[in-house]
Design an enzyme around this catalytic site. Structure first.
Site, PDB file in Angstrom:
ATOM      1  N   GLU A  60       0.831  -1.206   0.000  1.00  0.00           N
ATOM      2  CA  GLU A  60       0.000   0.000   0.000  1.00  0.00           C
ATOM      3  C   GLU A  60       0.863   1.251   0.000  1.00  0.00           C
ATOM      4  O   GLU A  60       0.494   2.275  -0.564  1.00  0.00           O
ATOM      5  CB  GLU A  60      -0.946  -0.012   1.205  1.00  0.00           C
ATOM      6  CG  GLU A  60      -2.075  -1.032   1.093  1.00  0.00           C
ATOM      7  CD  GLU A  60      -1.634  -2.466   1.302  1.00  0.00           C
ATOM      8  OE1 GLU A  60      -0.515  -2.688   1.836  1.00  0.00           O
ATOM      9  OE2 GLU A  60      -2.392  -3.382   0.944  1.00  0.00           O
ATOM     10  N   HIS A 129     -10.900  -5.470   8.090  1.00  0.00           N
ATOM     11  CA  HIS A 129     -11.534  -5.314   6.778  1.00  0.00           C
ATOM     12  C   HIS A 129     -12.788  -4.440   6.896  1.00  0.00           C
ATOM     13  O   HIS A 129     -13.482  -4.247   5.918  1.00  0.00           O
ATOM     14  CB  HIS A 129     -11.926  -6.668   6.192  1.00  0.00           C
ATOM     15  CG  HIS A 129     -10.763  -7.473   5.668  1.00  0.00           C
ATOM     16  ND1 HIS A 129      -9.670  -7.773   6.428  1.00  0.00           N
ATOM     17  CD2 HIS A 129     -10.545  -8.038   4.461  1.00  0.00           C
ATOM     18  CE1 HIS A 129      -8.825  -8.502   5.699  1.00  0.00           C
ATOM     19  NE2 HIS A 129      -9.332  -8.672   4.505  1.00  0.00           N
TER      20      HIS A 129
END
Lengths: 322, 355
Positions: A60, A129
């Site tokens: 990321e 998540h």
């Protein structure tokens, strides 16, 4: 006009903007061949090739950091962070660089990038998540934070975000990705950033929410006879204070619903603004219905964590009967 | 002389057991027949559990699950080299490593069933809860090992992660610290060919992941990850080295994820059936089985009995899991701090308001 869900509306916005502007490039994990883990970018690599729809290595920081460099040097990157909890690792890039580059260079450099992130819970998801990090982002100067609640806004807001000269974090409501469907024009249109949407006009109280929580707030309110004015914030930062304050001045009562934890959540900022600009119009203290100040629980308890009808209506009754 | 070679390294590839079940006697690690049987049992237990967990997910009895099928040798072989007080730090797919380290299997179901009590590792087991963001525990491995060194615990730490994790900064930072402080850690990179949909060759331009270790000043070894003896031999070597204070090792297990990335994934979108079929021929359990049959450690009858026992064990774990009453909502507040702040007590009480 086609009836689309949020996933399809975002896909359409990307497809159309990429056709129009060749400098737009998509970066992310599994977004190309696999079409994204939620299929938001499905078909785009086939259409625009591997150079413009890039399956990156798992990083990321690599994605966001590279996007910053690309944005400075003439491209319009739209990065995807696969899951909300994986947005924490590139925070250094977002806070220290994307949000500051314009300031640091006194306007010489800017960072016109978009970071798309599916966010929020209620989907029996894995740990990390289901995060709702909008307040941390809103606390960061120099970036804009946008949250659509439905397909029409998703398309229009994303196009505005891509064309915006500053970095935009685009939070996509995971829980209602495929649940909320509405007519979405094929033709190009934009929904302006920084403008809240009065979803339903009312006179007795103002209820503010955004993202997936808006749908569940609306459903809860349909069970009461109060004439609620429902506001979808749409842009979290910079927030549309004017719309909120005008509404609260009219109704005198306000409830704010969000699924992120309470302490320093966005409701706290909205209440501060209401206090600054409409305190004397208030008939009752503003109530907030939020997630709790605990890490987002594993899914067997998420139903208790997320604001539900019972908690929303309890807050509504409290401000109405004050 | 203006130019000279200032560093040199070679990356070894270890294979002990060939796909047809023959071993290289010179490389074969010391393992008794009972130990070999135990390795086989652990791998079969992991496989049987995996199969069951997949079906439970399809029936809605657990949530998203990451299948381990194909990687049993990498995980069991390496974890088997550890002593009782050693540590493992697993990522989400490392259930075979956890089973080898004696994590009760119903706890894996509990965790995957969305119940935080499944991550409450029993006292006496040095296992971290599964790490979700792929690589963030690599630095923790270094820290746990560093503490072990400073506190003279003699415990070795084994950290598990995938090929995708090697692309994240945590990998670099964790391995670099480990090298600098020469801590007793063994990094096990399970290179299973894919990070969700991204093939290994697009993950890094380097030929191997093992070679990264040399840039941090320690050894990297690549092993046939479908060969339980090679995985064990490399791990045994690395663990002994770490225990003697000779620093970390990176072991890259070259293996293959036979299933989807998770029960939410569809691998047919990004890889061919032919490729999967090729790897199926190299199944780690069948490979060991061939060796065991040749060496009279297993026959049809003993296999059947063993399989029945393992199936019963898995079914029992499912029963234990499903008999556990659902968690109470208070549970999510209890462990946020050692002592619950007043504001959390107030928030917890909100759940009990009537109406």
């Amino acid at each position: 006009m086609a009836i689309l869900n949020i996933v399809q509306a975002i896909n359409l916005a990307l497809k159309q903007e990429m056709k129009k502007d060749k400098t737009i490039i998509l970066l992310g994990e599994d977004i190309g061949k696999n079409g994204g883990v939620f299929r938001v970018t499905d078909g785009l690599q086939k259409l625009y090739g591997e150079e413009r729809v890039v399956d990156t290595p798992l990083s990321e920081i690599g994605i966001v950091g590279s996007a910053i460099g690309m944005a400075v040097n003439g491209l319009r990157p739209v990065a995807e962070i696969e899951f909300s909890g994986f947005l924490y690792s590139p925070f250094d890039q977002i806070i220290s660089h994307a949000g500051r580059l314009r300031t640091r260079s006194r306007g010489r450099f800017s960072c016109p990038l978009v970071i798309r992130v599916p966010y929020g819970g209620g989907i029996r998801g894995l740990e990390l998540h289901c995060e709702s990090p909008e307040a941390i982002l809103a606390h960061t100067p120099g970036i804009k934070v946008v949250v659509p609640s439905g397909p029409y806004d998703a398309k229009g807001l994303l196009i505005s975000a891509i064309r915006d000269p500053d970095p935009v974090i685009f939070l996509e409501p995971l829980r209602t990705y495929r649940v909320v469907k509405e007519e979405v024009p094929e033709k190009e249109y934009t929904v302006p950033l920084g403008k809240a949407n009065i979803v339903k006009e009312g006179t007795e109280l103002t209820v503010i929410s955004w993202g997936a929580m808006l749908k569940y707030t609306q459903e809860a309110l349909s069970k009461t006879n109060y004439k609620a004015e429902i506001i979808d914030l749409r842009t979290i930062s910079p927030v549309d204070t004017e719309t909120i304050v005008n509404s609260v001045k009219k109704t005198g009562r306000c409830v704010i619903v969000h699924e992120a934890p309470r302490t320093c959540g966005l409701a706290a900022e909205l209440i501060a603004q209401i206090n600054e600009k409409a305190l004397l119009n208030l008939e009752a203290p503003v109530e907030r219905v939020t997630g709790f100040d605990v890490p987002y629980p594993l899914y067997k308890l998420e139903g208790y964590y997320l604001p539900d009808e019972k908690r929303i209506l309890r807050a509504v009754e409290k401000v109405m009967k004050f | 002389m203006p130019k000279k070679i200032v560093a040199n390294f070679n990356v070894e590839y270890w294979q002990v057991l060939s796909p047809d079940g023959n071993v290289d006697k010179k490389l074969m690690p010391e393992l008794s027949p009972d130990e070999i049987k135990e390795l086989y049992e652990l791998m079969l237990l992991a496989r049987t559990f995996d199969d069951k967990a997949f079906h439970l997910q399809r029936q809605g009895r657990i949530g998203t699950y990451l299948p381990v099928k194909g990687q049993e040798a990498s995980q069991v072989g390496t974890a088997y080299a550890l002593d009782k007080n050693d540590w493992i730090l697993p990522s989400g797919r490392d259930i075979a490593a956890c089973i080898t380290r004696k994590l009760p299997i119903h706890m894996i179901l509990l965790y995957r069933g969305g119940d935080a009590r499944g991550a409450q590792i029993p006292e006496g087991l040095n296992i971290f809860p599964f790490t979700i963001p792929s690589s963030t525990h690599i630095t923790h491995c270094t820290g746990v090992a560093w503490a072990s060194k400073l506190l003279k615990q003699k415990a070795v730490v084994m950290g598990y992660f995938g090929d995708g994790a090697s692309s994240r900064g945590d990998f670099h930072e964790g391995l670099n610290f480990a090298g600098v402080y020469k801590v007793p850690v063994v990094f096990v990179c399970e290179n299973n060919g894919y990070a969700i949909s991204l093939p290994r060759e697009k993950q890094t331009a380097a030929e191997t992941i093992a070679q990264r270790a040399f840039s941090y000043g320690f050894e990297g070894i690549q092993v046939d990850g479908n060969d339980v003896f090679a995985a064990y031999a490399a791990a045994k070597y690395a663990v002994e080295k770490a225990r003697k204070g000779k620093g970390p090792t990176l072991i890259e297990c070259v293996t293959y994820r036979m299933g989807d990335h998770s029960t939410a994934d569809d691998a047919t979108r990004y890889r061919s059936q032919e490729e999967v079929a090729q790897w199926a021929k190299r199944d780690p359990i069948e490979t060991l089985e061939k060796y065991m049959r040749k060496n009279k450690l297993l026959d049809e009858k003993s296999k059947k009995t063993l399989f029945e026992n393992i199936k019963a064990k898995v079914e029992e774990a499912v029963t234990v899991y499903e008999k556990i009453p659902p968690p109470q909502p208070e549970d999510m507040f209890k462990y946020t701090y050692a002592q619950m702040p007043e504001k959390l007590k107030e928030q917890m009480e909100e759940l009990n308001f009537p109406g």
